[in-house]
Structures are given as C-alpha cells and as structure tokens.
Design an enzyme around this catalytic site. Structure first.
Site: not given
Lengths: 306, 113
Positions: A175, A183, A188, A192, A217
């Site tokens: 994780d 983010n 964002h 990504d 994630e």
C-alpha cells in the site's frame, strides 16, 4: 516434436483413414496436431493438452460428438476450446444442433482440404482474439497489472496447485504510504504517475510472480513456490526501489509503500485463500503502524504476541 | 455359326475409378496406399456380411463413408453412406447385400492414377 509456441489442434475421429489423411494434409501447417481415435480419449486429451481447436467427428461409438461437446463446454477447464465439427452428416438439423451446442463451425466430409485449412486458420484467429479480449478484461487500465477479479481467481488456483503439489505459496500486499496526501498536494495526474511507476516496479520482479492492482493504491503480488522468507527478500527489493525513485517533477520527494507478507505455512488457520489474504493484510497494517516504508511478515506478528 | 464360349471375351474391362487427388503430390502416396489396401477392405466387408456381423459391416461402411472422400473417392463415400443407412434402418438382408455390392463394385474399380 511439438513446438510449444504454435497453436494446438486436436483431431477426435474414430476413423483411422481420416487421421492418416489429416496428418499428411496438415503436416506443413503452423500448428501442432494431436489425435484421438475415440471420444473418451479425446476428452481426456482435451483436458490435459488444452488444444486451441478441436476437429470433432459427430458419429462415434460410445459417445457421439454432441455428447462430447456438451461435456467439453460444461467443464470450466475446457469450455473455452473452439470446436469445429467435421462430419458426413448432411442434415441441416444436425449442423444446427452442433452449432447450438457451441461449435464454431461445421465442415462436411468429404472435405476440401483448402477449405478445411482456411476454416481452421479462421477458428484459430477468432480464438486468439477472444483470448486477447478476455485478458484485457482482466487487466487494470492505469497500472497495466492484473485486476482484482483476476487476482481472486488466480489466488484460488495457485492455492489449489500449492496444496496439490505441496509447494510453498506466498502473498504480498502493498500500500502506497500517504497516497491521499500525495494526490491532494501534487494532483491526481501525479498520483497516477506514482501508481504507474510503482506498478512497473512490481511487475519488473521475477517472471513467475503475479502482480495485481487490488484497488486504489493497494497492490497484491502472488509468489508461487516461494516461502515467506524468500518473499520477504523479494518485497524488500520492491520497497527499496520505490523509496529510491527520483521524481523529476518534485525533486526531493520520497514516495514509499508498506508491505505485508505471508505464506500458506504461516497464515491463519484454516489455510485457505481468504485467510492467506487476511494474514498478509494484518502484516501490512502492522507495517503501517510501525512507521510505514517497511515490510512486515505475518510470522513476526505471531512471535511478537507470544 | 461361331459362338463365343468364353464369357470373359465380351466382358469390358471395368472402368477405373480414378481418385480426384491423383495429381496431388501431397497425398499421392496416401492414395496409393488406400487403393492398395482396398482388396483387403472389400474382403473384410464381404466376410462381415457372410457371417451376419452387421455391426462390423456398419462400422466398415461408416469408416468408408467418412474416409473415402478424403482420398478422392466421393462416390465410394456416398455408396458407403447408403450401406450404413440400409443397416441402421434394418433393411432386409438382400437390400443390405445390394448396397454392399454397390460399394464394393466401386472399391474394386478404385485407382490411384
């Protein structure tokens, strides 16, 4: 000798004359040809070699082609195999029945060999497209890793294989730390990019490992024939690789991830895919609690509570 | 008046039934082998009929129906299909015999070139 890169055709026909003929007729084609002279043998072979296409006679003793295809299509292991009926039956009703039962084509005996080859090639092409589509449906769009639905199926089958062959099996859950903050702060699109980069690291490990995006994630890696201690080393490399990534867009930024590792031997009882997953998840939460950017194995938790 | 005592003198040699694949180099050898094995196949069929072993004869007809066409003998396939039907529909023995005769006559004429 068979070339494993070539598609495989299985001919199921009780006529030795047909086998003899097609062995010669198809010898220069780019596929491997296997033969079964009875439907019973044909089903066994279909299960073991998983051919791409079966050329199937209808009129056979003991089990006719209709019963054969019904059994083939009801078995999840063989239902995706394409079937072409090759029969001297002229009745359109018989052809329709064959197609309704799942055959992709029907070739009349005596067949024109040029037509038979062309129909075989077409069936192989379709089979290949179906395979690509099916695979695409199981791939996560952003990361390019296997998606959650594939992960669930694959974990089940690897678990079963591990039990059957008495081989170890490990599972890693990872994780990305502070991903929501990343983010929020960097946008964002950058988030990504982090997902993509982390996915590249996870899929760049050993060829036998199966890296999947569990969601958001969170990632899962299935490591067949790997003990927890070996999996720990593999995961530690993933962790270090991510922590060392230089992000040109944000120099000085360090992105990390926390990992939990477990294998069947050490997972919670009874051993099953769910408990293996829960054990790896507990180890991952322990890694988060212990300060993140670390790998924890489930065994360590057990030891710590003793 | 001169009579012909030898019946074979007036008998025409049977027309050869040439495989439609006679000029196909890929399976020329296979067709030759198929034709070479024909007398043995015909003998097996006749024996099965004489013994009343209709199951074996049906199997034989089935094999010929499915196979002969692939070797360039579609006519044999068709007649073999008739024989198979005669057996499966339980036709009288003479009808089955007639159907058998139709196939074996063609088989006797089969030629690879």
């Amino acid at each position: 000798m068979n070339d494993t890169n070539l598609p495989t055709i299985l001919l199921v026909d009780d006529s030795e004359l047909i086998h003899r003929l097609l062995r010669v007729r198809l010898q220069n084609e780019r596929f491997n040809l296997h033969s079964a002279t009875s439907s019973v043998d044909g089903l066994l072979m279909a299960n073991s070699i998983k051919p791409d296409v079966i050329l199937l006679d209808i009129d056979m003793p003991k089990m006719d082609g209709f019963e054969f295809i019904t059994r083939l299509k009801s078995d999840p292991e063989t239902q995706e195999i394409s079937v072409i009926f090759v029969s001297s039956a002229n009745d359109p009703g018989i052809r329709v029945r064959g197609l309704d039962l799942g055959a992709v084509d029907f070739i009349a005996k005596p067949f024109d060999i040029v037509e038979l080859k062309a129909r075989l090639r077409a069936a192989l092409k379709t089979q290949n497209l179906i395979r690509i589509l099916a695979q695409k449906a199981q791939i996560d769009g952003l990361s390019g890793l296997w998606n959650r639905s594939y992960f669930n199926k694959r974990l089940e089958s690897e678990f079963e294989g591990s039990g059957r062959y008495k081989t170890p099996l490990s599972l890693v859950l990872g994780d990305i730390d502070f991903f929501k903050l990343t983010n929020d702060r960097y946008g964002h699109l950058f988030g990504d990019m982090v997902i993509e980069r982390f996915s590249n690291i996870l899929s760049g490990g050993r060829l036998c490992d199966i890296a999947c995006r569990w969601g958001g994630e969170e990632f899962a890696i299935i490591l067949p024939q790997t003990t927890m201690f070996q999996a720990f080393d593999v995961t530690e490399r993933f962790r270090a690789q991510l922590a060392n990534v230089v992000w040109p867009e944000h120099p000085g930024l360090v992105i990390t991830a926390s990992f939990g590792v477990c294998d069947i031997e050490n997972s919670e009882l009874p051993p099953n895919p769910t408990n293996l997953f829960l054990s790896a998840e507990k180890a991952m939460y322990r890694a988060k609690e212990a300060g993140k950017n670390r790998v924890e194995s489930f065994l360590k938790i057990v030891d710590a509570t003793k | 008046m001169e009579t012909n005592l030898d019946p074979n003198l007036n008998k025409q040699p049977p027309n050869r039934l040439v495989s439609t694949y006679a000029n196909d180099p890929e399976i020329r050898d296979l067709v030759l082998e198929f034709v070479r094995e024909m007398p043995q196949r015909v003998r097996l069929a006749n024996e099965a009929f004489m013994r009343g072993d209709l199951l074996r004869l049906q199997f034989w007809a089935h094999q010929m129906k499915g196979g002969a066409g692939g070797y360039g003998f579609s006519e044999i396939s068709k007649k073999a299909a008739n024989l198979e039907t005669a057996i499966t529909t339980k036709q009288p023995a003479e009808k089955i015999f007639l159907a058998l005769l139709m196939v074996t006559n063609l088989c006797d004429r089969a030629s690879a070139d």
